[in-house]
Design a protein around this motif. Structure first.
Motif, PDB file in Angstrom:
ATOM      1  N   ILE A   1      -1.847  -0.582  26.043  1.00 17.49           N
ATOM      2  CA  ILE A   1      -3.054   0.239  25.906  1.00 17.49           C
ATOM      3  C   ILE A   1      -3.225   1.030  27.187  1.00 17.49           C
ATOM      4  CG2 ILE A   1      -5.558   0.221  25.653  1.00 17.49           C
ATOM      5  CD1 ILE A   1      -5.281  -2.347  24.025  1.00 17.49           C
ATOM      6  N   ASN A   2      -3.273   2.373  27.043  1.00 16.13           N
ATOM      7  CA  ASN A   2      -3.390   3.224  28.221  1.00 16.13           C
ATOM      8  C   ASN A   2      -4.030   4.548  27.828  1.00 16.13           C
ATOM      9  OD1 ASN A   2      -3.067   4.086  30.898  1.00 16.13           O
ATOM     10  ND2 ASN A   2      -1.065   5.002  30.454  1.00 16.13           N
ATOM     11  N   ASN A   3      -5.084   4.942  28.549  1.00 16.71           N
ATOM     12  CA  ASN A   3      -5.759   6.223  28.324  1.00 16.71           C
ATOM     13  C   ASN A   3      -6.185   6.423  26.861  1.00 16.71           C
ATOM     14  OD1 ASN A   3      -5.522   7.042  31.043  1.00 16.71           O
ATOM     15  ND2 ASN A   3      -3.439   7.819  30.673  1.00 16.71           N
ATOM     16  N   GLY A   4      -6.695   5.385  26.247  1.00 16.74           N
ATOM     17  CA  GLY A   4      -7.206   5.497  24.894  1.00 16.74           C
ATOM     18  C   GLY A   4      -6.147   5.520  23.816  1.00 16.74           C
ATOM     19  N   ALA A   5      -4.912   5.181  24.173  1.00 17.11           N
ATOM     20  CA  ALA A   5      -3.817   5.177  23.197  1.00 17.11           C
ATOM     21  C   ALA A   5      -3.195   3.785  23.118  1.00 17.11           C
ATOM     22  CB  ALA A   5      -2.756   6.198  23.562  1.00 17.11           C
ATOM     23  N   LEU A   6      -2.703   3.450  21.938  1.00 17.91           N
ATOM     24  CA  LEU A   6      -2.045   2.167  21.699  1.00 17.91           C
ATOM     25  C   LEU A   6      -0.585   2.416  21.359  1.00 17.91           C
ATOM     26  CD1 LEU A   6      -2.105  -0.932  21.066  1.00 17.91           C
ATOM     27  CD2 LEU A   6      -2.724  -0.294  18.732  1.00 17.91           C
ATOM     28  N   THR A   7       0.313   1.724  22.052  1.00 19.78           N
ATOM     29  CA  THR A   7       1.749   1.856  21.809  1.00 19.78           C
ATOM     30  C   THR A   7       2.333   0.491  21.470  1.00 19.78           C
ATOM     31  OG1 THR A   7       1.935   3.710  23.353  1.00 19.78           O
ATOM     32  CG2 THR A   7       3.965   2.559  22.783  1.00 19.78           C
ATOM     33  N   LEU A   8       3.094   0.438  20.394  1.00 19.93           N
ATOM     34  CA  LEU A   8       3.813  -0.772  19.999  1.00 19.93           C
ATOM     35  C   LEU A   8       5.304  -0.526  20.168  1.00 19.93           C
ATOM     36  CD1 LEU A   8       1.940  -1.617  16.676  1.00 19.93           C
ATOM     37  CD2 LEU A   8       1.559  -2.643  18.920  1.00 19.93           C
ATOM     38  N   GLN A   9       5.980  -1.440  20.878  1.00 14.99           N
ATOM     39  CA  GLN A   9       7.406  -1.298  21.122  1.00 14.99           C
ATOM     40  C   GLN A   9       8.156  -2.522  20.638  1.00 14.99           C
ATOM     41  OE1 GLN A   9       7.216  -0.561  25.410  1.00 14.99           O
ATOM     42  NE2 GLN A   9       7.757   1.589  25.051  1.00 14.99           N
ATOM     43  N   GLN A  10       9.282  -2.264  19.955  1.00 11.92           N
ATOM     44  CA  GLN A  10      10.152  -3.336  19.467  1.00 11.92           C
ATOM     45  C   GLN A  10       9.340  -4.392  18.706  1.00 11.92           C
ATOM     46  OE1 GLN A  10      12.190  -4.646  23.041  1.00 11.92           O
ATOM     47  NE2 GLN A  10      13.728  -3.036  22.841  1.00 11.92           N
ATOM     48  N   THR A  11       8.499  -3.901  17.835  1.00 11.61           N
ATOM     49  CA  THR A  11       7.639  -4.782  17.045  1.00 11.61           C
ATOM     50  C   THR A  11       8.358  -5.209  15.762  1.00 11.61           C
ATOM     51  OG1 THR A  11       5.689  -3.634  17.861  1.00 11.61           O
ATOM     52  CG2 THR A  11       5.402  -4.986  15.898  1.00 11.61           C
ATOM     53  N   GLY A  12       8.324  -6.483  15.481  1.00 16.48           N
ATOM     54  CA  GLY A  12       8.889  -7.005  14.252  1.00 16.48           C
ATOM     55  C   GLY A  12       7.833  -7.736  13.453  1.00 16.48           C
ATOM     56  N   PHE A  13       7.891  -7.623  12.139  1.00 14.99           N
ATOM     57  CA  PHE A  13       6.936  -8.333  11.289  1.00 14.99           C
ATOM     58  C   PHE A  13       7.495  -8.425   9.869  1.00 14.99           C
ATOM     59  CE2 PHE A  13       5.747  -3.862  11.563  1.00 14.99           C
ATOM     60  CZ  PHE A  13       5.668  -3.475  10.236  1.00 14.99           C
ATOM     61  N   ASP A  14       6.836  -9.249   9.076  1.00 16.22           N
ATOM     62  CA  ASP A  14       7.201  -9.412   7.671  1.00 16.22           C
ATOM     63  C   ASP A  14       6.118  -8.768   6.811  1.00 16.22           C
ATOM     64  OD1 ASP A  14       9.332 -10.913   8.554  1.00 16.22           O
ATOM     65  OD2 ASP A  14       8.356 -12.845   8.179  1.00 16.22           O
ATOM     66  N   ILE A  15       6.547  -7.956   5.840  1.00 15.54           N
ATOM     67  CA  ILE A  15       5.608  -7.335   4.920  1.00 15.54           C
ATOM     68  C   ILE A  15       6.252  -7.275   3.541  1.00 15.54           C
ATOM     69  CG2 ILE A  15       6.372  -5.011   5.546  1.00 15.54           C
ATOM     70  CD1 ILE A  15       3.541  -4.029   5.048  1.00 15.54           C
ATOM     71  N   ALA A  16       5.525  -7.709   2.545  1.00 22.59           N
ATOM     72  CA  ALA A  16       6.034  -7.749   1.168  1.00 22.59           C
ATOM     73  C   ALA A  16       7.372  -8.470   1.107  1.00 22.59           C
ATOM     74  CB  ALA A  16       6.148  -6.338   0.604  1.00 22.59           C
ATOM     75  N   GLY A  17       7.522  -9.518   1.917  1.00 27.83           N
ATOM     76  CA  GLY A  17       8.731 -10.322   1.888  1.00 27.83           C
ATOM     77  C   GLY A  17       9.906  -9.748   2.645  1.00 27.83           C
ATOM     78  N   ALA A  18       9.727  -8.616   3.337  1.00 31.95           N
ATOM     79  CA  ALA A  18      10.825  -7.962   4.044  1.00 31.95           C
ATOM     80  C   ALA A  18      10.598  -8.021   5.550  1.00 31.95           C
ATOM     81  CB  ALA A  18      10.948  -6.509   3.610  1.00 31.95           C
ATOM     82  N   GLN A  19      11.695  -8.138   6.304  1.00 32.16           N
ATOM     83  CA  GLN A  19      11.634  -8.091   7.760  1.00 32.16           C
ATOM     84  C   GLN A  19      11.703  -6.636   8.199  1.00 32.16           C
ATOM     85  OE1 GLN A  19      14.815 -10.630   9.139  1.00 32.16           O
ATOM     86  NE2 GLN A  19      13.530 -12.447   9.031  1.00 32.16           N
TER      87      GLN A  19
END
Length: 269
Positions: free
Chosen positions: A56-74
């Motif tokens: 979080i910097n200067n009112g912005a959000l950055t996600l890097q190398q994010t992994g998650f499961d959604i609808a059964g998929a990686q």
């Protein structure tokens, strides 16, 4: 729940307060931390096992190398988000998924369902590598005319049962084996801008035939495609095709498509 961080998530403090708004990122923070969430609920979507680096910097959000499961998929994702007012925001992301069940994704992911409405009866496994940017509305949902991006949809092993466009091609060419075809190892490259999906030339193999297509599909289902049905054994000779109309009522003619491009309806014309 991510929804709880949206402006007016509880309806505001005054009777006249708006009922929704985007997530606001504080301007005075500059932090980096590792995120690890078992479950995240966002706009009716359940995201599991989310891990990655968040800044979080200067009112912005950055996600890097994010992994998650959604609808059964990686899924892997890099993303940026910034609010531009209490009811609008900007986003961009690069998303990759090696394999996901297209029927389950259609059922559980609203954005996928609305952008790929013709996939309602498609079954099988696909992969995705796509980059997308645009605006968000007060419900933190993409504003379709603002979407821009491109990438590749990989059909690993897919059954096009009830897919009206292919069935219309089958009927027009009098080739019954093209009805409800099974496809595998097909790479569909496309770009998105101004409510139009532009598809690069895509080659397939179906029951000895070698169909190929290219052209445009609009978010409201209009078609403007040209193609060729390569005949057995090697596809050296073929039947030219033009496909217009809509995804629900495709019109197939055995000639080259000489019609112009679909009319763009976005804000970036």
């Amino acid at each position: 729940m991510a929804d709880e961080f949206m402006v007016y998530a509880d309806g505001g403090t005054a009777a006249s307060a708006p009922s929704n708004g985007v997530i606001l990122i504080p301007d005075n923070l500059n932090v980096i931390f590792s995120a690890n969430a078992a479950e995240v609920k966002y706009n009716g979507l359940l995201i599991k096992n989310a891990k990655g680096t968040m800044r979080i910097n200067n009112g912005a959000l950055t996600l890097q190398q994010t992994g998650f499961d959604i609808a059964g998929a990686q899924v892997g994702m890099d993303a940026n988000y910034k609010s531009t007012s209490t009811k609008t925001g900007l986003f961009d992301f690069h998303l990759t998924a090696k394999e996901f069940d297209i029927a389950r994704a259609y059922k559980e992911i609203k954005l996928f369902r609305e952008m790929a409405s013709s996939a309602s009866k498609v079954k099988g496994v696909v992969g995705l590598d796509y980059q997308l940017s645009g605006k968000l509305n007060a419900e933190m949902f993409p504003v379709y005319p603002s979407l821009k991006g491109g990438g590749v949809l990989s059909l690993k092993k897919v059954s096009l049962m009830g897919f009206k466009m292919m069935n219309a091609v089958s009927k027009a060419t009098k080739r019954d084996s093209l009805t409800n075809p099974d496809l595998s190892d097909v790479q569909i490259k496309s770009t998105i801008k101004n409510n139009i999906i532009t598809i690069e030339q895509t080659k397939m193999k179906v029951a000895g035939f070698r169909p190929r297509f290219e052209g445009q599909v609009s978010f409201d289902g209009r078609l403007n495609l040209s193609g060729r049905l390569g005949l057995p054994p090697f596809g050296l000779f073929g039947i030219p095709l033009s496909i217009t109309g809509t995804q629900e009522k495709p019109i197939v003619k055995l000639k080259r498509n000489k019609e112009g491009k679909l009319e763009e309806t976005g804000e970036n014309k």
